[in-house]
Design a protein around this motif. Structure first.
Motif, PDB file in Angstrom:
ATOM      1  N   LYS A  78      -7.980   7.388  12.149  1.00 60.08           N
ATOM      2  CA  LYS A  78      -6.864   7.150  11.235  1.00 60.08           C
ATOM      3  C   LYS A  78      -5.573   6.920  12.003  1.00 60.08           C
ATOM      4  CE  LYS A  78      -5.614  10.626   8.683  1.00 60.08           C
ATOM      5  NZ  LYS A  78      -5.609  11.622   7.575  1.00 60.08           N
ATOM      6  N   GLU A  79      -5.354   7.706  13.061  1.00 59.15           N
ATOM      7  CA  GLU A  79      -4.146   7.542  13.875  1.00 59.15           C
ATOM      8  C   GLU A  79      -4.130   6.181  14.564  1.00 59.15           C
ATOM      9  OE1 GLU A  79      -3.831  10.781  16.559  1.00 59.15           O
ATOM     10  OE2 GLU A  79      -3.495  12.297  14.977  1.00 59.15           O
ATOM     11  N   GLU A  80      -5.309   5.742  15.037  1.00 58.70           N
ATOM     12  CA  GLU A  80      -5.387   4.437  15.694  1.00 58.70           C
ATOM     13  C   GLU A  80      -5.049   3.311  14.715  1.00 58.70           C
ATOM     14  OE1 GLU A  80      -8.691   3.577  18.320  1.00 58.70           O
ATOM     15  OE2 GLU A  80      -9.246   5.697  18.308  1.00 58.70           O
ATOM     16  N   VAL A  81      -5.560   3.404  13.475  1.00 60.66           N
ATOM     17  CA  VAL A  81      -5.279   2.373  12.466  1.00 60.66           C
ATOM     18  C   VAL A  81      -3.784   2.327  12.156  1.00 60.66           C
ATOM     19  CG1 VAL A  81      -5.655   1.691  10.058  1.00 60.66           C
ATOM     20  CG2 VAL A  81      -7.575   2.484  11.441  1.00 60.66           C
ATOM     21  N   ILE A  82      -3.162   3.486  12.002  1.00 59.81           N
ATOM     22  CA  ILE A  82      -1.729   3.537  11.698  1.00 59.81           C
ATOM     23  C   ILE A  82      -0.912   2.969  12.843  1.00 59.81           C
ATOM     24  CG2 ILE A  82       0.214   5.097  11.255  1.00 59.81           C
ATOM     25  CD1 ILE A  82      -1.735   6.950   9.814  1.00 59.81           C
ATOM     26  N   LYS A  83      -1.350   3.264  14.080  1.00 62.17           N
ATOM     27  CA  LYS A  83      -0.638   2.788  15.268  1.00 62.17           C
ATOM     28  C   LYS A  83      -0.714   1.280  15.377  1.00 62.17           C
ATOM     29  CE  LYS A  83      -0.397   3.378  20.274  1.00 62.17           C
ATOM     30  NZ  LYS A  83      -0.980   4.078  21.472  1.00 62.17           N
ATOM     31  N   ILE A  84      -1.920   0.721  15.126  1.00 62.03           N
ATOM     32  CA  ILE A  84      -2.100  -0.728  15.254  1.00 62.03           C
ATOM     33  C   ILE A  84      -1.415  -1.477  14.105  1.00 62.03           C
ATOM     34  CG2 ILE A  84      -3.826  -2.581  15.200  1.00 62.03           C
ATOM     35  CD1 ILE A  84      -5.737  -0.639  16.609  1.00 62.03           C
ATOM     36  N   SER A  85      -1.589  -0.981  12.886  1.00 64.05           N
ATOM     37  CA  SER A  85      -1.073  -1.707  11.717  1.00 64.05           C
ATOM     38  C   SER A  85       0.390  -1.448  11.439  1.00 64.05           C
ATOM     39  CB  SER A  85      -1.879  -1.324  10.478  1.00 64.05           C
ATOM     40  OG  SER A  85      -1.691   0.052  10.171  1.00 64.05           O
ATOM     41  N   LYS A  86       0.911  -0.322  11.962  1.00 58.15           N
ATOM     42  CA  LYS A  86       2.297   0.092  11.706  1.00 58.15           C
ATOM     43  C   LYS A  86       2.533   0.370  10.216  1.00 58.15           C
ATOM     44  CE  LYS A  86       4.249  -2.333  15.681  1.00 58.15           C
ATOM     45  NZ  LYS A  86       2.939  -2.712  16.228  1.00 58.15           N
ATOM     46  N   TYR A  87       1.473   0.726   9.489  1.00 57.57           N
ATOM     47  CA  TYR A  87       1.598   1.100   8.094  1.00 57.57           C
ATOM     48  C   TYR A  87       2.044   2.556   7.999  1.00 57.57           C
ATOM     49  CZ  TYR A  87      -1.140  -3.041   6.756  1.00 57.57           C
ATOM     50  OH  TYR A  87      -1.587  -4.307   6.567  1.00 57.57           O
ATOM     51  N   LYS A  88       2.703   2.893   6.917  1.00 52.48           N
ATOM     52  CA  LYS A  88       3.036   4.291   6.662  1.00 52.48           C
ATOM     53  C   LYS A  88       1.916   4.914   5.832  1.00 52.48           C
ATOM     54  CE  LYS A  88       5.852   3.122   2.611  1.00 52.48           C
ATOM     55  NZ  LYS A  88       7.165   3.252   1.954  1.00 52.48           N
ATOM     56  N   GLU A  89       1.584   6.153   6.139  1.00 46.34           N
ATOM     57  CA  GLU A  89       0.472   6.804   5.458  1.00 46.34           C
ATOM     58  C   GLU A  89       0.945   7.464   4.164  1.00 46.34           C
ATOM     59  OE1 GLU A  89      -3.054  10.133   6.248  1.00 46.34           O
ATOM     60  OE2 GLU A  89      -1.369   9.918   7.654  1.00 46.34           O
ATOM     61  N   GLU A  90       0.189   7.237   3.104  1.00 49.50           N
ATOM     62  CA  GLU A  90       0.449   7.884   1.826  1.00 49.50           C
ATOM     63  C   GLU A  90      -0.865   8.432   1.294  1.00 49.50           C
ATOM     64  OE1 GLU A  90       2.581   5.473  -0.924  1.00 49.50           O
ATOM     65  OE2 GLU A  90       4.250   5.082   0.456  1.00 49.50           O
ATOM     66  N   SER A  91      -0.771   9.268   0.285  1.00 47.71           N
ATOM     67  CA  SER A  91      -1.972   9.944  -0.222  1.00 47.71           C
ATOM     68  C   SER A  91      -2.387   9.392  -1.579  1.00 47.71           C
ATOM     69  CB  SER A  91      -1.724  11.451  -0.318  1.00 47.71           C
ATOM     70  OG  SER A  91      -0.628  11.709  -1.187  1.00 47.71           O
ATOM     71  N   LEU A  92      -3.671   9.492  -1.842  1.00 44.42           N
ATOM     72  CA  LEU A  92      -4.219   9.105  -3.142  1.00 44.42           C
ATOM     73  C   LEU A  92      -3.883  10.187  -4.170  1.00 44.42           C
ATOM     74  CD1 LEU A  92      -7.742   7.867  -1.997  1.00 44.42           C
ATOM     75  CD2 LEU A  92      -5.863   6.446  -2.810  1.00 44.42           C
ATOM     76  N   PRO A  93      -3.804   9.840  -5.459  1.00 47.65           N
ATOM     77  CA  PRO A  93      -3.967   8.496  -6.015  1.00 47.65           C
ATOM     78  C   PRO A  93      -2.655   7.708  -6.015  1.00 47.65           C
ATOM     79  CG  PRO A  93      -3.729  10.059  -7.787  1.00 47.65           C
ATOM     80  CD  PRO A  93      -3.682  10.860  -6.512  1.00 47.65           C
ATOM     81  N   PHE A  94      -2.754   6.395  -6.220  1.00 44.81           N
ATOM     82  CA  PHE A  94      -1.592   5.559  -6.435  1.00 44.81           C
ATOM     83  C   PHE A  94      -1.942   4.572  -7.552  1.00 44.81           C
ATOM     84  CE2 PHE A  94      -4.141   3.239  -3.424  1.00 44.81           C
ATOM     85  CZ  PHE A  94      -4.015   1.907  -3.795  1.00 44.81           C
ATOM     86  N   THR A  95      -0.959   3.864  -8.050  1.00 48.27           N
ATOM     87  CA  THR A  95      -1.196   2.925  -9.150  1.00 48.27           C
ATOM     88  C   THR A  95      -1.093   1.496  -8.661  1.00 48.27           C
ATOM     89  OG1 THR A  95       1.141   2.984  -9.784  1.00 48.27           O
ATOM     90  CG2 THR A  95      -0.345   4.522 -10.901  1.00 48.27           C
ATOM     91  N   TYR A  96      -1.971   0.655  -9.190  1.00 41.81           N
ATOM     92  CA  TYR A  96      -1.957  -0.770  -8.879  1.00 41.81           C
ATOM     93  C   TYR A  96      -2.152  -1.528 -10.182  1.00 41.81           C
ATOM     94  CZ  TYR A  96      -3.187  -5.299  -6.873  1.00 41.81           C
ATOM     95  OH  TYR A  96      -3.220  -6.629  -6.557  1.00 41.81           O
ATOM     96  N   LEU A  97      -1.141  -2.347 -10.548  1.00 41.33           N
ATOM     97  CA  LEU A  97      -1.135  -3.060 -11.829  1.00 41.33           C
ATOM     98  C   LEU A  97      -1.267  -2.087 -13.004  1.00 41.33           C
ATOM     99  CD1 LEU A  97      -3.384  -6.141 -10.973  1.00 41.33           C
ATOM    100  CD2 LEU A  97      -0.885  -5.993 -10.973  1.00 41.33           C
ATOM    101  N   GLY A  98      -0.684  -0.896 -12.833  1.00 41.51           N
ATOM    102  CA  GLY A  98      -0.696   0.092 -13.895  1.00 41.51           C
ATOM    103  C   GLY A  98      -1.924   0.969 -13.940  1.00 41.51           C
ATOM    104  N   VAL A  99      -2.918   0.701 -13.099  1.00 41.52           N
ATOM    105  CA  VAL A  99      -4.166   1.471 -13.099  1.00 41.52           C
ATOM    106  C   VAL A  99      -4.178   2.417 -11.912  1.00 41.52           C
ATOM    107  CG1 VAL A  99      -6.686   1.355 -13.027  1.00 41.52           C
ATOM    108  CG2 VAL A  99      -5.389  -0.406 -14.231  1.00 41.52           C
ATOM    109  N   LYS A 100      -4.612   3.642 -12.136  1.00 47.61           N
ATOM    110  CA  LYS A 100      -4.658   4.620 -11.060  1.00 47.61           C
ATOM    111  C   LYS A 100      -5.803   4.304 -10.100  1.00 47.61           C
ATOM    112  CE  LYS A 100      -6.048   8.876 -11.816  1.00 47.61           C
ATOM    113  NZ  LYS A 100      -6.063  10.281 -12.279  1.00 47.61           N
ATOM    114  N   ILE A 101      -5.495   4.251  -8.819  1.00 49.68           N
ATOM    115  CA  ILE A 101      -6.495   4.041  -7.774  1.00 49.68           C
ATOM    116  C   ILE A 101      -6.768   5.391  -7.116  1.00 49.68           C
ATOM    117  CG2 ILE A 101      -7.089   2.787  -5.675  1.00 49.68           C
ATOM    118  CD1 ILE A 101      -6.708   1.013  -8.121  1.00 49.68           C
TER     119      ILE A 101
END
Length: 413
Positions: A78-101
């Motif tokens: 997980k740390e390697e993916v964050i380092k390479i992609s430079k994405y910020k980590e967030e936790s589930l669940p989240f909403t996409y188009l109003g639907v909970k993922i």
């Protein structure tokens, strides 16, 4: 698209699919890794760059506006993916188009927001109302978007011509009549796959006329059952009583609209020898919907009720004072020497009414008045060429132009 995941310990090198869901505002990239939890992700950087090249995303925005979510993932990977992609980590669940993922299975309540959103959007579209509004605006303003006040109610406009309307289809009733075809197919047990499916899923050999949908039924099925209830009195058992050959869209529409009271002036107003714009104005005149000064005074739009046509009477030689339009309508429909001659007289009066209205507008807005002779000549030419275009064989018949001249001169004194 595929991501080259690299060599897993104890696993052969393989490509894993990336499932993508697009919207104008955001995208989801789902990466599924199988095998041991620790795996080198050297090629992930190159694959992300390739992915950006194949989409509309800007690579500079990937790190700043994107988030990384994980589930049952090794901490080091997980740390390697964050380092390479430079994405910020967030936790589930989240909403996409109003639907909970979430990592869990979605429940009915989780999707209720999306269902409500879609239903609200469909209602807000108001397809039928939009069509009616566009037609109404075009009729009175010549444009799809217009703010002109309609002179006649839309329900009256959608009546038959012999009932005082324009003969346009009323969209709500027409839509119900079209849906009535489905009701008829079920009632008549039509031999098609859809009816068999309906019987298997919903009816299950129950009586269609008395059937009521359950609360778990789909929205579309409930709406169709409401249409069925609307047509209930038109059926005797499962037989359509309005037309012995069975249900048709036309018979359903006529049944929904019913029969209105006929007007006695429709015959001469919609005489096929009339020029269409003449017929339309005469239609407004017979409904007393022309914007004359006496009507504007009643609506408190202006105080002057003197019609400029009164000032025109002496100058153009036409007596435009019609105290009783009903009396005029009765007179125009009286039999005379031949049906064709009567139609010529009717279209002549329609042309006179139209040209008198034009003279009224010219007097109000341009302060000019045409002579008696020019008005007679214009009406005569309009009638003559209209008859020639509608009935070419009458072109060689003698007396057409003379008949029109006699009528206009009689009217003009």
């Amino acid at each position: 698209m595929a991501l080259e995941v690299g060599d897993h310990v104890g696993c052969a090198k393989e490509k894993k699919n990336v499932n993508q869901s697009y919207s104008k505002e955001e995208e989801i990239v789902l990466m599924c890794l199988e095998g041991p939890t620790r795996a080198p992700l050297v090629s992930l950087d190159d694959n992300l760059v390739s992915y950006v090249g194949l989409t509309t995303l800007n690579i500079a925005l990937l790190g700043g506006k994107s988030a990384f979510y994980s589930c049952n993932m090794d901490a080091q990977v997980k740390e390697e993916v964050i380092k390479i992609s430079k994405y910020k980590e967030e936790s589930l669940p989240f909403t996409y188009l109003g639907v909970k993922i979430d990592s869990k299975k979605l429940s009915k309540d989780d999707c209720s927001f999306l269902i409500d959103k879609i239903a609200a959007r469909i209602k807000s579209w108001g397809v039928i109302e939009g069509v009616i509004s566009a037609c109404r605006n075009f009729l009175w303003g010549g444009k799809v978007a217009s703010h002109k006040t309609p002179l006649v109610a839309w329900d009256l406009i959608c009546r038959k011509k012999r009932e005082g309307g324009l003969g346009l289809k009323e969209s709500h009733a027409w839509n119900l009549a079209l849906l009535g075809k489905y009701v008829w197919s079920i009632a008549s047990k039509a031999d098609n796959l859809w009816v068999k499916w309906i019987n298997h899923i919903y009816l299950k050999d129950k009586d269609w006329k008395s059937y009521s949908p359950t609360s778990a039924a789909s929205w579309y099925w409930k709406q169709l059952c409401q249409v069925k209830d609307r047509f209930r009195s038109g059926y005797n058992g499962n037989k359509w009583v309005f037309q012995h050959k069975g249900y048709t869209t036309s018979s359903g529409y006529k049944w929904l609209r019913g029969e209105g009271q006929e007007v006695d002036w429709a015959g001469w107003v919609w005489n096929n020898l009339n020029i269409p714009k003449h017929s339309f104005l005469c239609w407004l005149v017979m409904w007393r919907r022309v914007q004359t000064k006496d009507r504007l005074k009643k609506m408190q739009i202006q105080t002057d009720e003197l019609c400029p046509l009164k000032m025109l009477e002496d100058q153009i030689g036409i007596n435009v004072s019609i105290a009783d339009l009903t009396q005029l309508s009765t007179w125009l429909q009286k039999p005379c020497n031949g049906r064709f001659r009567r139609r010529v007289i009717q279209c002549t009066y329609a042309a006179l009414i139209y040209n008198i209205w034009k003279q009224r507008n010219a007097a109000v807005w341009r302060k000019c008045i045409a002579s008696h002779q020019s008005t007679v000549e214009r009406v005569t030419k309009e009638i003559y060429w209209r008859i020639v275009s509608v009935m070419p064989k009458k072109k060689v018949a003698s007396g057409l132009e003379n008949d029109a001249i006699k009528v206009t001169k009689t009217k003009g004194g």
